[in-house]
Design a protein around this motif. Structure first.
Motif, mmCIF file in Angstrom:
data_model
loop_
_atom_site.group_PDB
_atom_site.id
_atom_site.type_symbol
_atom_site.label_atom_id
_atom_site.label_comp_id
_atom_site.label_asym_id
_atom_site.label_seq_id
_atom_site.Cartn_x
_atom_site.Cartn_y
_atom_site.Cartn_z
ATOM 1 N N GLY A 162 0.797 -1.221 0.000
ATOM 2 C CA GLY A 162 0.000 0.000 0.000
ATOM 3 C C GLY A 162 0.829 1.269 0.000
ATOM 4 N N GLY A 163 2.135 1.156 0.162
ATOM 5 C CA GLY A 163 3.000 2.332 0.134
ATOM 6 C C GLY A 163 2.916 3.192 1.380
ATOM 7 N N SER A 164 2.318 2.662 2.459
ATOM 8 C CA SER A 164 2.152 3.462 3.675
ATOM 9 C C SER A 164 3.463 3.728 4.397
ATOM 10 N N LYS A 165 4.508 2.987 4.031
ATOM 11 C CA LYS A 165 5.810 3.167 4.684
ATOM 12 C C LYS A 165 6.909 3.416 3.652
ATOM 13 N N ASP A 166 6.546 4.032 2.535
ATOM 14 C CA ASP A 166 7.541 4.362 1.509
ATOM 15 C C ASP A 166 8.635 5.282 2.044
ATOM 16 N N TRP A 167 8.316 6.075 3.061
ATOM 17 C CA TRP A 167 9.275 7.026 3.614
ATOM 18 C C TRP A 167 10.338 6.342 4.470
ATOM 19 N N TYR A 168 10.112 5.089 4.835
ATOM 20 C CA TYR A 168 11.006 4.403 5.771
ATOM 21 C C TYR A 168 12.151 3.739 5.021
ATOM 22 N N GLY A 169 13.360 3.896 5.529
ATOM 23 C CA GLY A 169 14.526 3.311 4.875
ATOM 24 C C GLY A 169 15.209 4.298 3.955
ATOM 25 N N GLN A 170 16.180 3.786 3.223
ATOM 26 C CA GLN A 170 16.929 4.642 2.298
ATOM 27 C C GLN A 170 16.069 5.007 1.086
ATOM 28 N N GLN A 171 16.666 5.646 0.114
ATOM 29 C CA GLN A 171 15.923 6.127 -1.044
ATOM 30 C C GLN A 171 15.309 4.970 -1.837
ATOM 31 N N LEU A 172 14.127 5.227 -2.417
ATOM 32 C CA LEU A 172 13.435 4.217 -3.218
ATOM 33 C C LEU A 172 14.060 4.146 -4.605
ATOM 34 N N ALA A 173 14.066 2.935 -5.167
ATOM 35 C CA ALA A 173 14.614 2.760 -6.510
ATOM 36 C C ALA A 173 13.945 1.558 -7.168
ATOM 37 N N ALA A 182 21.037 3.763 16.832
ATOM 38 C CA ALA A 182 20.127 4.843 16.445
ATOM 39 C C ALA A 182 19.753 4.731 14.970
ATOM 40 N N THR A 183 18.471 4.943 14.688
ATOM 41 C CA THR A 183 17.935 4.903 13.327
ATOM 42 C C THR A 183 17.319 6.252 12.986
ATOM 43 N N LEU A 184 17.645 6.791 11.813
ATOM 44 C CA LEU A 184 16.974 7.990 11.316
ATOM 45 C C LEU A 184 15.620 7.534 10.791
ATOM 46 N N PHE A 185 14.590 7.639 11.613
ATOM 47 C CA PHE A 185 13.309 7.001 11.330
ATOM 48 C C PHE A 185 12.509 7.740 10.267
ATOM 49 N N ARG A 186 12.418 9.049 10.404
ATOM 50 C CA ARG A 186 11.585 9.815 9.474
ATOM 51 C C ARG A 186 12.186 11.201 9.272
ATOM 52 N N GLY A 187 12.112 11.694 8.026
ATOM 53 C CA GLY A 187 12.638 13.015 7.729
ATOM 54 C C GLY A 187 14.155 13.023 7.738
ATOM 55 N N GLY A 188 14.729 14.213 7.699
ATOM 56 C CA GLY A 188 16.177 14.326 7.773
ATOM 57 C C GLY A 188 16.872 14.004 6.460
ATOM 58 N N ASP A 189 18.182 14.094 6.493
ATOM 59 C CA ASP A 189 19.019 13.847 5.326
ATOM 60 C C ASP A 189 19.465 12.385 5.339
ATOM 61 N N GLY A 200 22.812 8.059 6.383
ATOM 62 C CA GLY A 200 22.533 6.647 6.637
ATOM 63 C C GLY A 200 21.344 6.501 7.555
ATOM 64 N N VAL A 201 20.307 5.831 7.095
ATOM 65 C CA VAL A 201 19.101 5.674 7.902
ATOM 66 C C VAL A 201 19.347 4.732 9.071
ATOM 67 N N PHE A 202 19.915 3.582 8.782
ATOM 68 C CA PHE A 202 20.115 2.580 9.822
ATOM 69 C C PHE A 202 21.529 2.653 10.394
ATOM 70 N N HIS A 203 21.638 2.264 11.652
ATOM 71 C CA HIS A 203 22.933 2.274 12.335
ATOM 72 C C HIS A 203 23.918 1.391 11.568
ATOM 73 N N PRO A 204 25.127 1.878 11.307
ATOM 74 C CA PRO A 204 26.108 1.083 10.545
ATOM 75 C C PRO A 204 26.346 -0.285 11.189
#
Length: 356
Positions: free
Chosen positions: A27-38, A313-320, A324-328
């Motif tokens: 449904g795309g409800s979590k398209d914002w989560y994670g790195q860039q879409l491709a 720590a995870t960059l959950f929403r927003g930000g640059d 890196g969204v997820f902790h290395p």
């Protein structure tokens, strides 16, 4: 439905042969989560429906495109629930996306995470092969459990076709208590209560207020209320409050800026960082809201501070997302990730770089 599965197979095999990237999407409800879409979208919503539901066995099996709301409605009709309280983040949420993102709600600390309720799954890999893992009862789970490994894989290992989930009965009684206290006092009380036989199913501290949910048998909840004290929140207000946390419609999450999810040991003391904080899961999950975006140096400071306290720590929403969204990952763990991805998706077509 078999025709839809065959179409999935044709699309995947053609993409593997041509090196075309695919973005697995419900449904795309979590398209914002994670790195860039491709990649080209492979929409799973046509493959929908509950395959099997046996309330007496506490298990439900559904196709990946089944709306999460349909699952919850079927369970509620039999006084049952998905105990990990998955967030929807929109009306389009599907059970496949729930497994792929593996996000849990307020009850997670007491009931368990998404992966703890996955009994089995059917996966279509990058070769177009249909692979079945696990089963529909807990005793079938043995050895290296790939079905649970799919939880949180963000669609990078393949297309989840079907999933079997363990469900639980709804609690007979629930009550929410409110306490006015500072952050340090809240963490101390939560850790003290965690060592006692109390039916705590959710907790949240924010802005000087600690909210505590009790769930279970009538006698257990009443006894806990008498022991803990606090002020009782009206049931309708309590329900709205916990839903607002699950769906992040609570006022804390409003506004621009970036939202960080800090995972820490529950016994960790207060983490001093710039920004506003909200604490859940008995201290194990802490949200950090920044007014702006953290640059690379700022993101490193956040992660170093949290790592020093034993967490990540995870960059959950927003930000640059360039930070890196997820902790290395540690090098050895990163190598395992890479080998798993190559095993299931040798051509590297599924949700590329969605995680790292």
């Amino acid at each position: 439905m078999q025709a839809i599965v065959e179409q999935f197979r044709h699309t995947i095999m053609a993409a593997s042969a041509a090196g075309t990237l695919l973005r697995l999407r419900g449904g795309g409800s979590k398209d914002w989560y994670g790195q860039q879409l491709a990649g080209e979208v492979l929409d799973t919503r046509a493959y929908t429906g509950i395959i099997d539901y046996e309330p007496t066995e506490l298990v439900i099996t559904a196709r990946c495109g089944t709306p999460l709301a349909d699952i919850e409605a079927a369970l509620a009709a039999r006084n049952q629930m998905l105990a990990f309280e998955p967030p929807h983040f929109g009306p389009g949420a599907t059970v496949g996306g729930t497994l792929a993102c593996a996000l849990s709600g307020p009850r997670r600390a007491s009931a368990g995470a998404v992966r703890d309720f996955v009994l089995g799954a059917v996966l279509m890999d990058g070769r177009g092969e249909r692979l079945a893992f696990g089963g529909q009862v807990m005793k079938n789970v043995a050895g290296y459990d790939v079905s649970r490994l799919l939880a949180g894989s963000m669609g990078t290992l393949g297309l989840v076709l079907d999933v079997s989930l363990k469900v639980l009965p709804l609690p007979l009684r629930e009550a929410t208590l409110r306490f006015d206290c500072a952050e340090i006092a809240a963490l101390r009380m939560l850790n003290e209560w965690a060592g006692k036989p109390l039916p705590i199913s959710a907790s949240c501290w924010h802005d000087g207020v600690l909210m505590l949910r009790l769930s279970g048998a009538e006698a257990a909840v009443c006894a806990a209320q008498a022991t803990l004290g606090g002020s009782v929140v009206a049931p309708e207000d309590a329900s709205a409050y916990w839903i607002s946390l699950r769906e992040q419609t609570h006022g804390f999450f409003d506004g621009a800026g970036s939202l960080w999810r800090l995972s820490l040991p529950p016994h960790a003391s207060a983490v001093i960082l710039k920004g506003r904080q909200l604490i859940e899961w008995g201290g194990a999950q802490r949200w950090l809201k920044l007014d702006g975006d953290a640059d690379a140096a700022g993101a490193q400071r956040i992660r170093q501070t949290v790592a020093a306290a034993g967490g990540h720590a995870t960059l959950f929403r927003g930000g640059d997302k360039a930070v890196g969204v997820f902790h290395p990952l540690a090098p050895a763990v990163a190598l395992i990730h890479q080998r798993l991805a190559r095993s299931f998706d040798p051509a590297g077509i599924f949700n590329p770089q969605r995680m790292y």
